[in-house]
Structures are given as structure tokens and as C-alpha cells.
Design a protein around this motif. Structure first.
Motif, PDB file in Angstrom:
ATOM      1  N   GLY A 180      -1.633   9.519   8.781  1.00 23.22           N
ATOM      2  CA  GLY A 180      -0.306  10.124   8.702  1.00 23.22           C
ATOM      3  C   GLY A 180       0.167  10.259   7.284  1.00 23.22           C
ATOM      4  N   PRO A 181       1.461   9.986   7.094  1.00 23.75           N
ATOM      5  CA  PRO A 181       2.071  10.192   5.782  1.00 23.75           C
ATOM      6  C   PRO A 181       1.476   9.307   4.700  1.00 23.75           C
ATOM      7  CG  PRO A 181       3.737   9.926   7.487  1.00 23.75           C
ATOM      8  CD  PRO A 181       2.436   9.594   8.112  1.00 23.75           C
ATOM      9  N   LYS A 182       0.933   8.109   5.073  1.00 24.80           N
ATOM     10  CA  LYS A 182       0.397   7.191   4.078  1.00 24.80           C
ATOM     11  C   LYS A 182      -1.118   7.292   3.975  1.00 24.80           C
ATOM     12  CE  LYS A 182       4.130   3.842   4.600  1.00 24.80           C
ATOM     13  NZ  LYS A 182       4.487   2.441   4.875  1.00 24.80           N
ATOM     14  N   GLN A 183      -1.631   8.456   4.167  1.00 20.84           N
ATOM     15  CA  GLN A 183      -3.080   8.651   4.152  1.00 20.84           C
ATOM     16  C   GLN A 183      -3.671   8.415   2.776  1.00 20.84           C
ATOM     17  OE1 GLN A 183      -4.153  12.310   5.986  1.00 20.84           O
ATOM     18  NE2 GLN A 183      -6.325  11.837   6.094  1.00 20.84           N
ATOM     19  N   ASP A 184      -2.808   8.488   1.697  1.00 19.05           N
ATOM     20  CA  ASP A 184      -3.306   8.284   0.343  1.00 19.05           C
ATOM     21  C   ASP A 184      -3.550   6.810   0.039  1.00 19.05           C
ATOM     22  OD1 ASP A 184      -1.144  10.883  -0.950  1.00 19.05           O
ATOM     23  OD2 ASP A 184      -3.178  10.987  -0.092  1.00 19.05           O
ATOM     24  N   ILE A 185      -2.913   5.860   0.824  1.00 17.01           N
ATOM     25  CA  ILE A 185      -3.055   4.423   0.576  1.00 17.01           C
ATOM     26  C   ILE A 185      -4.271   3.901   1.328  1.00 17.01           C
ATOM     27  CG2 ILE A 185      -1.962   2.162   0.822  1.00 17.01           C
ATOM     28  CD1 ILE A 185       0.720   3.537   0.654  1.00 17.01           C
ATOM     29  N   VAL A 186      -5.116   3.158   0.594  1.00 16.96           N
ATOM     30  CA  VAL A 186      -6.352   2.635   1.179  1.00 16.96           C
ATOM     31  C   VAL A 186      -6.167   1.149   1.478  1.00 16.96           C
ATOM     32  CG1 VAL A 186      -8.804   2.232   0.797  1.00 16.96           C
ATOM     33  CG2 VAL A 186      -7.711   4.307  -0.087  1.00 16.96           C
ATOM     34  N   HIS A 187      -6.520   0.765   2.720  1.00 18.38           N
ATOM     35  CA  HIS A 187      -6.437  -0.637   3.133  1.00 18.38           C
ATOM     36  C   HIS A 187      -7.839  -1.180   3.333  1.00 18.38           C
ATOM     37  CE1 HIS A 187      -2.069  -0.745   3.755  1.00 18.38           C
ATOM     38  NE2 HIS A 187      -2.205   0.516   4.194  1.00 18.38           N
ATOM     39  N   LEU A 188      -8.167  -2.241   2.625  1.00 15.89           N
ATOM     40  CA  LEU A 188      -9.470  -2.887   2.759  1.00 15.89           C
ATOM     41  C   LEU A 188      -9.384  -4.231   3.483  1.00 15.89           C
ATOM     42  CD1 LEU A 188     -10.809  -2.232  -0.866  1.00 15.89           C
ATOM     43  CD2 LEU A 188     -11.199  -0.852   1.190  1.00 15.89           C
ATOM     44  N   VAL A 189      -8.187  -4.729   3.647  1.00 11.73           N
ATOM     45  CA  VAL A 189      -7.969  -6.025   4.303  1.00 11.73           C
ATOM     46  C   VAL A 189      -7.545  -5.791   5.742  1.00 11.73           C
ATOM     47  CG1 VAL A 189      -6.645  -8.194   4.188  1.00 11.73           C
ATOM     48  CG2 VAL A 189      -7.323  -7.027   2.090  1.00 11.73           C
ATOM     49  N   ASP A 190      -7.872  -6.758   6.611  1.00 14.87           N
ATOM     50  CA  ASP A 190      -7.436  -6.690   8.003  1.00 14.87           C
ATOM     51  C   ASP A 190      -5.945  -6.363   8.061  1.00 14.87           C
ATOM     52  OD1 ASP A 190      -7.839  -7.546  10.978  1.00 14.87           O
ATOM     53  OD2 ASP A 190      -6.087  -8.681  10.290  1.00 14.87           O
ATOM     54  N   MET A 191      -5.598  -5.377   8.908  1.00 17.62           N
ATOM     55  CA  MET A 191      -4.246  -4.832   8.896  1.00 17.62           C
ATOM     56  C   MET A 191      -3.186  -5.876   9.237  1.00 17.62           C
ATOM     57  SD  MET A 191      -3.251  -2.087   7.804  1.00 17.62           S
ATOM     58  CE  MET A 191      -1.575  -1.528   7.674  1.00 17.62           C
ATOM     59  N   THR A 237     -10.003 -14.657   0.557  1.00 18.64           N
ATOM     60  CA  THR A 237     -11.234 -15.374   0.876  1.00 18.64           C
ATOM     61  C   THR A 237     -12.382 -14.810   0.058  1.00 18.64           C
ATOM     62  OG1 THR A 237     -11.794 -13.872   2.673  1.00 18.64           O
ATOM     63  CG2 THR A 237     -10.381 -15.749   3.223  1.00 18.64           C
ATOM     64  N   LYS A 238     -13.540 -15.486   0.126  1.00 19.65           N
ATOM     65  CA  LYS A 238     -14.719 -15.021  -0.606  1.00 19.65           C
ATOM     66  C   LYS A 238     -15.125 -13.629  -0.139  1.00 19.65           C
ATOM     67  CE  LYS A 238     -19.450 -16.359  -1.799  1.00 19.65           C
ATOM     68  NZ  LYS A 238     -20.017 -15.029  -1.501  1.00 19.65           N
ATOM     69  N   GLU A 239     -15.076 -13.373   1.178  1.00 17.82           N
ATOM     70  CA  GLU A 239     -15.434 -12.063   1.720  1.00 17.82           C
ATOM     71  C   GLU A 239     -14.470 -10.980   1.235  1.00 17.82           C
ATOM     72  OE1 GLU A 239     -15.081 -14.811   3.409  1.00 17.82           O
ATOM     73  OE2 GLU A 239     -17.144 -15.263   4.021  1.00 17.82           O
ATOM     74  N   GLU A 240     -13.176 -11.299   1.210  1.00 17.65           N
ATOM     75  CA  GLU A 240     -12.188 -10.330   0.761  1.00 17.65           C
ATOM     76  C   GLU A 240     -12.352 -10.032  -0.732  1.00 17.65           C
ATOM     77  OE1 GLU A 240      -8.584 -11.420   3.939  1.00 17.65           O
ATOM     78  OE2 GLU A 240      -8.752 -12.483   2.026  1.00 17.65           O
ATOM     79  N   LEU A 244     -13.235  -6.315  -2.433  1.00 12.94           N
ATOM     80  CA  LEU A 244     -12.454  -5.687  -3.490  1.00 12.94           C
ATOM     81  C   LEU A 244     -13.309  -5.417  -4.730  1.00 12.94           C
ATOM     82  CD1 LEU A 244      -9.161  -7.751  -3.141  1.00 12.94           C
ATOM     83  CD2 LEU A 244      -9.403  -5.300  -2.737  1.00 12.94           C
ATOM     84  N   ARG A 245     -14.230  -6.309  -5.062  1.00 15.18           N
ATOM     85  CA  ARG A 245     -15.096  -6.088  -6.219  1.00 15.18           C
ATOM     86  C   ARG A 245     -16.034  -4.898  -5.989  1.00 15.18           C
ATOM     87  NH1 ARG A 245     -15.840 -11.956  -6.088  1.00 15.18           N
ATOM     88  NH2 ARG A 245     -14.541 -12.929  -7.704  1.00 15.18           N
ATOM     89  N   ASN A 246     -16.456  -4.705  -4.755  1.00 19.10           N
ATOM     90  CA  ASN A 246     -17.403  -3.629  -4.434  1.00 19.10           C
ATOM     91  C   ASN A 246     -16.727  -2.276  -4.207  1.00 19.10           C
ATOM     92  OD1 ASN A 246     -19.529  -5.443  -4.543  1.00 19.10           O
ATOM     93  ND2 ASN A 246     -19.393  -5.951  -2.360  1.00 19.10           N
ATOM     94  N   TYR A 247     -15.378  -2.261  -4.259  1.00 18.29           N
ATOM     95  CA  TYR A 247     -14.665  -0.990  -4.055  1.00 18.29           C
ATOM     96  C   TYR A 247     -14.705  -0.192  -5.356  1.00 18.29           C
ATOM     97  CZ  TYR A 247     -10.881   2.298  -3.156  1.00 18.29           C
ATOM     98  OH  TYR A 247     -10.130   3.448  -3.004  1.00 18.29           O
ATOM     99  N   ASN A 248     -15.260   1.045  -5.286  1.00 18.25           N
ATOM    100  CA  ASN A 248     -15.421   1.893  -6.466  1.00 18.25           C
ATOM    101  C   ASN A 248     -14.360   2.966  -6.577  1.00 18.25           C
ATOM    102  OD1 ASN A 248     -17.781   0.505  -7.247  1.00 18.25           O
ATOM    103  ND2 ASN A 248     -19.003   1.747  -5.803  1.00 18.25           N
ATOM    104  N   GLY A 249     -13.433   3.032  -5.649  1.00 15.78           N
ATOM    105  CA  GLY A 249     -12.393   4.060  -5.678  1.00 15.78           C
ATOM    106  C   GLY A 249     -11.288   3.705  -6.649  1.00 15.78           C
ATOM    107  N   ASP A 250     -10.264   4.565  -6.598  1.00 17.20           N
ATOM    108  CA  ASP A 250      -9.093   4.365  -7.456  1.00 17.20           C
ATOM    109  C   ASP A 250      -8.312   3.164  -6.954  1.00 17.20           C
ATOM    110  OD1 ASP A 250      -6.991   4.480  -9.141  1.00 17.20           O
ATOM    111  OD2 ASP A 250      -6.251   6.458  -8.478  1.00 17.20           O
ATOM    112  N   LYS A 251      -8.238   2.098  -7.729  1.00 18.98           N
ATOM    113  CA  LYS A 251      -7.543   0.882  -7.296  1.00 18.98           C
ATOM    114  C   LYS A 251      -6.046   1.079  -7.188  1.00 18.98           C
ATOM    115  CE  LYS A 251     -10.934  -2.533  -8.807  1.00 18.98           C
ATOM    116  NZ  LYS A 251     -12.043  -1.576  -8.903  1.00 18.98           N
ATOM    117  N   GLU A 252      -5.518   2.150  -7.804  1.00 16.45           N
ATOM    118  CA  GLU A 252      -4.083   2.420  -7.691  1.00 16.45           C
ATOM    119  C   GLU A 252      -3.708   2.857  -6.287  1.00 16.45           C
ATOM    120  OE1 GLU A 252      -1.846   1.810  -9.948  1.00 16.45           O
ATOM    121  OE2 GLU A 252      -3.351   1.105 -11.389  1.00 16.45           O
ATOM    122  N   THR A 253      -4.704   3.313  -5.507  1.00 15.39           N
ATOM    123  CA  THR A 253      -4.426   3.776  -4.141  1.00 15.39           C
ATOM    124  C   THR A 253      -4.495   2.633  -3.117  1.00 15.39           C
ATOM    125  OG1 THR A 253      -6.769   4.315  -3.755  1.00 15.39           O
ATOM    126  CG2 THR A 253      -5.379   6.033  -4.704  1.00 15.39           C
TER     127      THR A 253
END
Length: 535
Positions: A180-191, A237-240, A244-253
Motif C-alpha cells: 500500500g502507501p508504505k511500499q517504499d519502507i522495507v521491513h526485515l524484522v518480524d512484523m 538477536t544474532k540472526e537479526e 541487517l548486515r547482509n542487506y544490500n539495499g538502501d538502509k534509509e528505506t
């Protein structure tokens, strides 16, 4: 037959103390076994009942036993028990000359007396050195206790009750990309975790960078204990962190939770630093509360052992119990186990309303009124009853372990570089102050352990079987029962006074009516006209 002895009724069940029964012989300090209990005296007409298992009713080993397992060993070992005094007589009701000075006031009775109800206590046969009973013997306090009227005791506490009273009784998620409207925000953690984290951050109401500066400065004015605990709860956590370290996208998103995690990851061992921060915030309050609790125990122990009024009340109970138990296996006691105090309400008078506690209050009120306020000597008894030594031991251990964590983090953070310079400076200053406080607490804690054990030993109890908490609980219950019985005695006396006043008024009215009727014929005779004589 009339010449046979009356067998006393079996004792009521003792209070449950939750302590495992002891072995047949008590362990001594060297690992050996204690001396078995002595047999009953020869010629005793009534067989001595077996000692109850566990609780304060056990015959304790030599003083110097250990207290609760959670406490460090208190003090040194005490000396062994003194040998028993020699028995000077045989047979039921015979006097023991060598112990006569220890049995309280002499009670004079007729050769044949009515059988009395017994006080089912567990008597002390040897006065342990330094105990209440030993001090009382040395000071000769027994001679100052009241002499009991045996005829009054026979009236209130006969072993057999007339048949008319026999019937009386008392009634007793996984990762996802927002849509929806927040499609630009990326979530990597459990919602769900991310939402809870964002709620927590909104309550802090502080930019992430400023928040982390407050953490590194250990600034308790910027962050309180609850906020720091929430930060610990939401450390990545270690997994989280790997995600985050393996994420190569724009961290501002990334979402707010992910941004928060990245901020925390810039600080080496951030969770450890947060836990040290939490300990620093709580240390002052925790140390003050622990110090106050330890002091209450010390003061309460001192009040009990130094109360002369309590000692005289205990001596009065001993005299009363020996008067009731005279001529039985329970008689001629030089002391009694502490939990016997709670049995004073079990023995009832013939009217089934008065108890031995009421009678004790009546005796003290009439003959020793200066002892009625003995509870004022024990002002810290109730406060001490709310403290558990096990909890204090756990708190002391938590403080010591927390200080160890502070030392470890201070040493480890030396390799963090400039990011932890301010953190190390503040932490080093705190550690210097906390070490002195913990050292003082440890000394006070050891002293408290010794005082707690000595309080049990003061009443000839074994601290391992009758710990401090139990001693304080019994004393507090006794004080409350004494005060309640005294109040009931006063109310009963007022009721009897009102009843007597009503009877007096009623009798006075009857006398007036009688006098009025008696005087009426005379008035008629005086004021009636005389008949003239017949002419």
C-alpha cells in the motif's frame, strides 16, 4: 480406682513447620552423631510421650549450629550443653532438690488435690548457656514471679468437667515488504516484534542518536530504569544482526525498528553495556533497601534478647505450666520450647470460654500489671516478620554478581576505542563507589546471619530446625494473641459490671415497691375516719 493415677490425655498435634524430621541422633560439628536422648526418670507414674518430630520441639544440639542454607556460616561454634543436674527424688510429684531454684515460684498444695488439665508443652530439661532460661536462673528472677492459687486453677482448669458442661462446645511473521502507501519502507524484522519495538520507541520520545549518547554516558537523568530494561528487551538477536548486515539495499528505506537495531549495532556489546547501565541505575536503591532490611533483623533480634519484660512473661508462663503439670512427666520444667507459646489458647477452662491465655492475661493484669505493655519492647517484630533471609541472600548474591559484570565490562571495553571512552570514565567512577558499598553490605550481612542464629539459640532452639523467620513468627503471634485475650478480658469485665449494675437497680426497685406496699395499710389506718361508738 480412687488410688490409681490419672493418665493424662494424649498431647494435641504440634504445629507443622514444614521442616523435615531429624535423624534419630543429631549431627555434631565434627561430623559425628549426637548423644541419644535420655530415658524418662525412674519412678515416673505417667509415661513420658515421645518427642514430636521436627519443628521447634526438637532437643537441639550444642549451640553454634548453622542457620538457613542461604546464609554464610555465622560466627564461631558454641560450647556443648552442660551436663544434666542430678535427680534427687523418685515417684510422682516428688521434689527435685537440685533443681528447685529453677522451677519458678513454689506452689503449695494439699496432699490430695484435684487433677488439672495439662499444658502440652515440650519442656526444656537443660538450660543452655546464654539462653533466656540460663540467664533467669543466674538472676534469680523466678523468686519474683507470682505464686498461683491452686484452688483457683482447680476451679478453672479441672481435668474432668461436670456432666452438665460436657455437651458445651464452641462453634466453631517472518520478513515482509510493506504494501500500500508504505511500499517504499522495507521491513526485515518480524512484523509483530517490529510493531512492539516502535511502540517502545514512541514512549522514549528521544532521537536514536541522542538515546545512544545517553546510554554511553550512563545518564540516569535521560533514561530511567524501565526505559533501559525495554531497550535490553529489544536488543537485536544474532540472526537479526546477520540479516541487517547482509542487506544490500538502501538502509534509509528500512523501518524504524530496523533503524533502531542498526544504531545499537554501532556500539560494541551493546546489550552488556545496557545491563551495566540498568545495574548502575538500580544499585543505590537496591543497596539502601538491603541495608535497611538487614538492620531491621539486627534491631529486632536485639530487642527480643534485651527485653526484661518479655523474659518475665516467659517466666510467668513457665510457673503457670509447672503448676498445671505438677506431678506429671511434663512438670518440673526449667523451660519450654518456643512453639509452646501458641498452645496457650488450646487449653480451655470448664466454661469453655476462658483459655489459658485469658488466665495468663488475668494473672499479669492483677499481679504484674507493669508487664502488660511488654510488646512495646518489641517495636520491630512485625517489620522483621515480613523479611525472608533467603530473599536477602538472593539480593546479596545479585548485587555481588552485578558488580562482577561491571568489572568485566570495564576491562573488556578498553579495546572498544573512542566510542566507549566516556562510558569507561563514568563506569570506573561508579565501580569505585559501589565496591565500598558492597564491602560494607557483605560485612553487615555476615553480622545479621550471626544475630539471626543467636536469636534461635536464645530460646534454646536449633537455628537449622527453628530458623529466624519461625522464631519471629511465633513471637509475633504470641504478642497478638496476648493483646487480643487482654482486650477480651476487659470487655468481659465491662459486661459483668453492667450486668451487676442492672441487678442492683432491679433489686433497688423491688425494695422500694415492697416498702411502698408495707406502708400503705398504716396510712389507711392513720387517715381513715374513726367510727363513733354506738350509743
Amino acid at each position: 480406682s480412687g488410688g490409681s493415677s490419672v493418665v493424662p490425655p494424649p498431647p494435641p498435634p504440634l504445629l507443622r513447620t514444614g521442616i523435615a524430621p531429624p535423624s534419630p541422633s543429631l549431627p555434631l560439628a565434627g561430623g559425628g552423631r549426637g548423644t541419644p536422648l535420655p530415658p524418662p526418670p525412674e519412678g515416673c507414674a505417667v509415661s513420658c510421650p515421645p518427642l514430636p518430630p521436627g519443628g521447634c520441639g526438637e532437643i537441639l544440639p550444642p549451640p553454634g549450629g548453622r542457620g538457613p542454607p542461604s546464609l554464610p556460616p555465622p560466627g564461631g561454634r558454641g560450647r556443648g550443653l552442660p551436663p544434666p543436674p542430678p535427680v534427687g527424688g523418685r515417684g510422682r510429684g516428688s521434689a527435685v532438690s537440685s533443681q528447685q531454684s529453677m522451677l519458678g515460684p513454689t506452689v503449695t498444695t494439699a496432699t490430695k488435690r484435684m487433677s488439672l488439665k495439662q499444658l502440652y508443652w515440650v519442656k526444656v530439661t537443660r538450660a543452655v548457656q546464654g539462653s533466656l532460661w540460663d540467664e533467669a536462673q543466674k538472676q534469680g528472677e523466678q523468686s519474683r514471679e507470682p505464686e498461683f492459687d491452686m484452688s483457683e486453677l482447680e476451679y478453672f482448669f479441672p481435668s474432668t468437667v461436670p456432666s452438665k458442661n460436657e455437651g458445651d462446645s464452641e462453634k466453631s511473521g517472518g520478513r515482509r515488504t510493506s504494501l500500500g502507501p508504505k511500499q517504499d519502507i522495507v521491513h526485515l524484522v518480524d512484523m509483530r516484534r517490529a510493531n512492539n519495538c516502535e511502540i517502545m520507541l514512541r514512549k522514549v520520545k528521544m532521537p536514536l542518536s541522542k538515546m545512544m549518547n545517553a546510554v554511553l554516558a550512563l545518564d540516569s537523568l535521560a533514561l530511567d530504569s524501565d526505559q533501559v530494561e525495554n531497550l535490553i528487551k529489544f536488543c537485536p538477536t544474532k540472526e537479526e544482526m546477520d540479516t541487517l548486515r547482509n542487506y544490500n539495499g538502501d538502509k534509509e528505506t528500512l523501518g524504524k525498528c530496523e533503524q533502531f537495531f542498526l544504531e545499537l549495532m554501532r556500539v560494541p556489546r551493546v546489550e552488556s553495556k545496557l545491563r551495566v547501565f540498568s545495574f548502575k541505575i538500580q544499585f543505590s536503591t537496591q543497596a539502601q533497601e538491603l541495608h535497611a532490611s538487614l538492620e531491621i533483623i539486627n534491631i529486632a533480634s536485639r530487642e527480643v534478647k534485651e527485653s526484661g519484660k518479655l523474659r518475665r512473661v516467659m517466666q510467668t508462663i513457665l510457673s503457670l505450666g509447672n503448676a498445671l503439670n505438677q506431678g506429671t512427666a511434663r512438670g518440673s520444667a526449667i523451660g519450654f520450647r518456643l512453639d509452646s507459646l501458641l498452645k496457650l489458647t488450646d487449653t480451655r477452662a470448664r466454661n469453655n470460654k476462658m483459655t489459658l491465655m485469658h488466665y495468663l492475661c488475668k494473672t499479669v493484669s492483677e499481679k504484674l500489671p507493669e508487664l502488660l505493655d511488654f510488646d512495646k519492647d518489641l517495636m520491630h517484630l512485625e517489620a522483621a516478620s515480613k523479611i525472608q533471609l533467603k530473599s536477602l541472600a538472593e539480593e546479596m548474591q545479585a548485587v555481588s554478581k552485578g558488580l562482577e559484570k561491571v568489572e568485566q565490562e570495564l576491562t573488556t571495553s578498553e579495546n572498544d576505542g573512542p566510542v566507549s571512552e566516556g562510558f569507561r570514565k563514568v563506569l570506573k567512577s561508579f565501580l569505585h563507589m559501589a565496591e565500598a558499598d558492597v564491602k560494607s553490605l557483605a560485612s553487615l550481612y555476615a553480622e545479621t546471619g550471626r544475630n539471626a542464629d543467636s536469636l534461635a539459640q536464645y530460646f534454646s532452639e536449633d537455628p537449622s530446625r527453628c530458623p529466624f523467620e519461625q522464631v519471629i513468627s511465633i513471637l509475633l503471634n504470641f504478642v497478638n494473641m496476648f493483646k487480643k485475650s487482654q482486650e477480651e478480658n476487659i470487655k468481659q469485665a465491662e459486661l459483668e459490671k453492667k450486668k451487676a449494675e442492672k441487678e442492683r437497680i432491679k433489686n433497688s426497685a423491688l425494695h422500694m415497691e415492697h416498702d411502698k406496699r408495707s406502708s400503705s395499710p398504716m396510712r389507711e389506718h392513720i387517715f381513715s375516719p374513726r367510727k363513733s361508738k354506738a350509743s
